[in-house]
Design an enzyme around this catalytic site. Structure first.
Site, PDB file in Angstrom:
ATOM      1  N   ILE A   1       4.579  10.703  -2.208  1.00 34.71           N
ATOM      2  CA  ILE A   1       5.369  11.699  -3.092  1.00 34.71           C
ATOM      3  C   ILE A   1       5.657  10.031  -4.204  1.00 34.71           C
ATOM      4  O   ILE A   1       7.097   9.482  -3.527  1.00 34.71           O
ATOM      5  CB  ILE A   1       5.991  12.287  -3.356  1.00 34.71           C
ATOM      6  CG1 ILE A   1       7.536  11.877  -2.285  1.00 34.71           C
ATOM      7  CG2 ILE A   1       4.626  13.194  -2.144  1.00 34.71           C
ATOM      8  CD1 ILE A   1       8.273  13.670  -1.835  1.00 34.71           C
TER       9      ILE A   1
ATOM     10  N   LYS B   1       0.578  -1.348   0.048  1.00 36.68           N
ATOM     11  CA  LYS B   1       0.091   0.407  -0.034  1.00 36.68           C
ATOM     12  C   LYS B   1       0.607   0.747   0.451  1.00 36.68           C
ATOM     13  O   LYS B   1       0.942   2.063   1.309  1.00 36.68           O
ATOM     14  CB  LYS B   1      -0.802  -0.042   1.021  1.00 36.68           C
ATOM     15  CG  LYS B   1      -1.860  -0.694   1.136  1.00 36.68           C
ATOM     16  CD  LYS B   1      -3.022  -1.139   2.831  1.00 36.68           C
ATOM     17  CE  LYS B   1      -3.819  -2.485   2.589  1.00 36.68           C
ATOM     18  NZ  LYS B   1      -3.063  -3.537   2.942  1.00 36.68           N
TER      19      LYS B   1
ATOM     20  N   ASN C   1       9.191   9.953  -5.538  1.00 40.73           N
ATOM     21  CA  ASN C   1      10.439  10.128  -5.233  1.00 40.73           C
ATOM     22  C   ASN C   1      10.763   9.344  -4.050  1.00 40.73           C
ATOM     23  O   ASN C   1      11.757   8.197  -4.198  1.00 40.73           O
ATOM     24  CB  ASN C   1      10.775  11.385  -5.160  1.00 40.73           C
ATOM     25  CG  ASN C   1      12.546  11.540  -4.930  1.00 40.73           C
ATOM     26  OD1 ASN C   1      12.890  11.497  -3.985  1.00 40.73           O
ATOM     27  ND2 ASN C   1      13.179  11.523  -5.998  1.00 40.73           N
TER      28      ASN C   1
ATOM     29  N   TYR D   1     -16.525  -8.853   6.056  1.00 35.61           N
ATOM     30  CA  TYR D   1     -15.644 -10.023   5.179  1.00 35.61           C
ATOM     31  C   TYR D   1     -17.447 -10.222   3.904  1.00 35.61           C
ATOM     32  O   TYR D   1     -19.229  -9.232   4.355  1.00 35.61           O
ATOM     33  CB  TYR D   1     -16.055 -10.855   5.964  1.00 35.61           C
ATOM     34  CG  TYR D   1     -14.728 -11.447   6.587  1.00 35.61           C
ATOM     35  CD1 TYR D   1     -13.145 -11.150   5.788  1.00 35.61           C
ATOM     36  CD2 TYR D   1     -14.755 -11.770   8.230  1.00 35.61           C
ATOM     37  CE1 TYR D   1     -11.918 -11.314   6.310  1.00 35.61           C
ATOM     38  CE2 TYR D   1     -13.182 -11.097   8.223  1.00 35.61           C
ATOM     39  CZ  TYR D   1     -12.460 -11.064   8.119  1.00 35.61           C
ATOM     40  OH  TYR D   1     -10.699 -11.637   8.942  1.00 35.61           O
TER      41      TYR D   1
ATOM     42  N   GLY E   1      -7.097 -14.271   4.593  1.00 40.87           N
ATOM     43  CA  GLY E   1      -6.710 -14.717   4.945  1.00 40.87           C
ATOM     44  C   GLY E   1      -6.918 -15.844   7.064  1.00 40.87           C
ATOM     45  O   GLY E   1      -6.239 -16.741   6.659  1.00 40.87           O
TER      46      GLY E   1
ATOM     47  N   THR F   1     -12.238  -2.562   2.787  1.00 43.17           N
ATOM     48  CA  THR F   1     -12.489  -3.103   3.107  1.00 43.17           C
ATOM     49  C   THR F   1     -13.648  -2.422   4.551  1.00 43.17           C
ATOM     50  O   THR F   1     -14.641  -2.983   5.333  1.00 43.17           O
ATOM     51  CB  THR F   1     -12.526  -4.638   3.661  1.00 43.17           C
ATOM     52  OG1 THR F   1     -11.287  -4.593   4.427  1.00 43.17           O
ATOM     53  CG2 THR F   1     -12.506  -5.202   2.186  1.00 43.17           C
TER      54      THR F   1
HETATM   55  P1  5BU Z   1      -8.181 -11.343   7.085  1.00 45.73           P
HETATM   56  O1  5BU Z   1      -7.315 -11.681   7.964  1.00 45.73           O
HETATM   57  O2  5BU Z   1      -8.949 -11.803   6.006  1.00 45.73           O
HETATM   58  O3  5BU Z   1      -9.083 -10.004   7.321  1.00 45.73           O
HETATM   59  O4  5BU Z   1      -7.077 -10.457   5.978  1.00 45.73           O
HETATM   60  C1  5BU Z   1      -6.588  -9.544   5.099  1.00 45.73           C
HETATM   61  C2  5BU Z   1      -5.967  -9.703   4.874  1.00 45.73           C
HETATM   62  O5  5BU Z   1      -6.106  -8.006   3.518  1.00 45.73           O
HETATM   63  C3  5BU Z   1      -5.028  -8.455   5.589  1.00 45.73           C
HETATM   64  O6  5BU Z   1      -3.876  -8.972   5.383  1.00 45.73           O
HETATM   65  C4  5BU Z   1      -4.743  -7.018   5.248  1.00 45.73           C
HETATM   66  O7  5BU Z   1      -4.012  -5.929   5.333  1.00 45.73           O
HETATM   67  C5  5BU Z   1      -5.120  -6.627   3.732  1.00 45.73           C
HETATM   68  N1  5BU Z   1      -6.505  -5.831   3.255  1.00 45.73           N
HETATM   69  C6  5BU Z   1      -7.652  -5.632   3.911  1.00 45.73           C
HETATM   70  O8  5BU Z   1      -8.485  -6.590   4.768  1.00 45.73           O
HETATM   71  N2  5BU Z   1      -8.813  -5.282   3.320  1.00 45.73           N
HETATM   72  C7  5BU Z   1      -8.029  -4.370   2.403  1.00 45.73           C
HETATM   73  O9  5BU Z   1      -9.198  -3.354   1.987  1.00 45.73           O
HETATM   74  C8  5BU Z   1      -6.977  -4.268   1.823  1.00 45.73           C
HETATM   75  C9  5BU Z   1      -5.610  -5.087   2.287  1.00 45.73           C
HETATM   76 BR1  5BU Z   1      -6.886  -2.855   0.259  1.00 45.73          BR
END
Ligand code: 5BU
Length: 281
Positions: free
Chosen positions: A99, A95, A101, A229, A246, A158
């Site tokens: 800037i 992520k 540079n 979720y 995850g 999310t």
């Molecule tokens: P989880 O354990 O399934 O909740 O992990 C979600 C992963 O996705 C975790 O590494 C977050 O940093 C990543 N993530 C997220 O949950 N939501 C977002 O909007 C983004 C990344 Br972009």
């Protein structure tokens, strides 16, 4: 512009201009999986063990390399060897958000040397187009590996109360359209090809952004810190291509059984989408 995501990954691979996306679609078709494992483990041993045991069932392994307590060159050697052994891509969920540079230095250098090993990275366009220009330039400066590197723009998030919506999301799509060789798509909760406020930036017929959707979990609705979720089926119905999960997988009592369940749910939804499109054509 209509989305290409009702075509099969194989069809999309044969038409796609980006070499890494072609490879990703081929991996997905061959292994019959659109699962991205978010391997948020905090030691090299745990990360490599889960990557080895779940590698056969995933298309991409997503890392947060800066959460490891013992990161060193063996972490990267191990990940790279497993990516070759099991044929998955590596996506560092860095992520980038600074800037141009500074971001170039963060991408190429430091202790992490992310460009050396991560096929995919993501970036926010909060700071404007310069960040994508910077990453694009770094990729182009490295002839030889450049066809093996790509960027996802973080177009939505999310977490509850996310401000990555509306004009921000529209700007993400418009900027992506200017970098077709290196921006492969979005991290977003749904497909975004109709998002644009500026008709002048629209819309090559061969445009085919890949949608990675995070926040996927079969048995939970969220966590205590704002994560929200959706299920594999609802994410696919919204036009997602690759499902990022995850804790639903690696924290399950039996992670291999869990990844197979996510793989089956994601693949079934993908096949249904393709067959609905074929039967309505
Ligand atoms: P989880 O354990 O399934 O909740 O992990 C979600 C992963 O996705 C975790 O590494 C977050 O940093 C990543 N993530 C997220 O949950 N939501 C977002 O909007 C983004 C990344 Br972009």
């Amino acid at each position: 512009m209509t989305s290409k995501n009702t075509l099969s990954f194989g069809q999309r691979a044969s038409n796609h201009p980006n070499a890494l996306v072609k490879r990703l679609f081929q991996i997905a078709e061959q292994k019959k999986t659109n699962i991205v494992l978010s391997a948020d483990l905090t030691t090299t041993k745990d990360l490599l063990e889960i990557a080895d045991s779940l590698g056969p069932y995933i298309a991409v392994l997503k890392t947060h390399i800066d959460i490891l307590s013992d990161f060193d060159t063996s972490t990267i050697q191990g990940l790279t060897a497993l990516s070759q052994k099991h044929d998955f891509l590596i996506f560092e969920d860095r992520k980038f958000i600074d800037i141009g540079n500074t971001v170039q230095k963060q991408y190429k250098g430091g202790v992490l040397r992310i460009h050396d090993w991560a096929h995919i990275v993501n970036a926010s366009v909060l700071a404007g187009e310069g960040i994508i220009q910077a990453l694009d330039q770094t990729i182009h400066d490295h002839a030889g590996v450049s066809e093996d590197r790509a960027i996802l723009i973080l177009a939505e998030m999310t977490s509850k109360g996310s401000l990555a919506i509306g004009d921000y999301t529209r700007a993400s799509v418009e900027i992506a359209r200017k970098y077709p060789q290196t921006v492969m798509g979005f991290v977003s909760t749904k497909e975004l090809s109709s998002y644009s406020s500026d008709q002048s930036t629209v819309t090559a017929d061969n445009e085919d952004f890949v949608v990675f959707t995070t926040g996927v979990n079969i048995s939970s609705k969220g966590d205590a810190l704002g994560q929200q979720y959706q299920t594999p089926t609802s994410a696919m119905a919204g036009g997602s291509d690759f499902l990022i999960a995850g804790r639903g997988i690696y924290a399950a009592a039996d992670p291999v059984a869990a990844v197979k369940e996510y793989q089956a749910a994601g693949w079934e939804a993908y096949e249904q989408r393709c067959s609905r499109a074929t039967s309505s054509a």
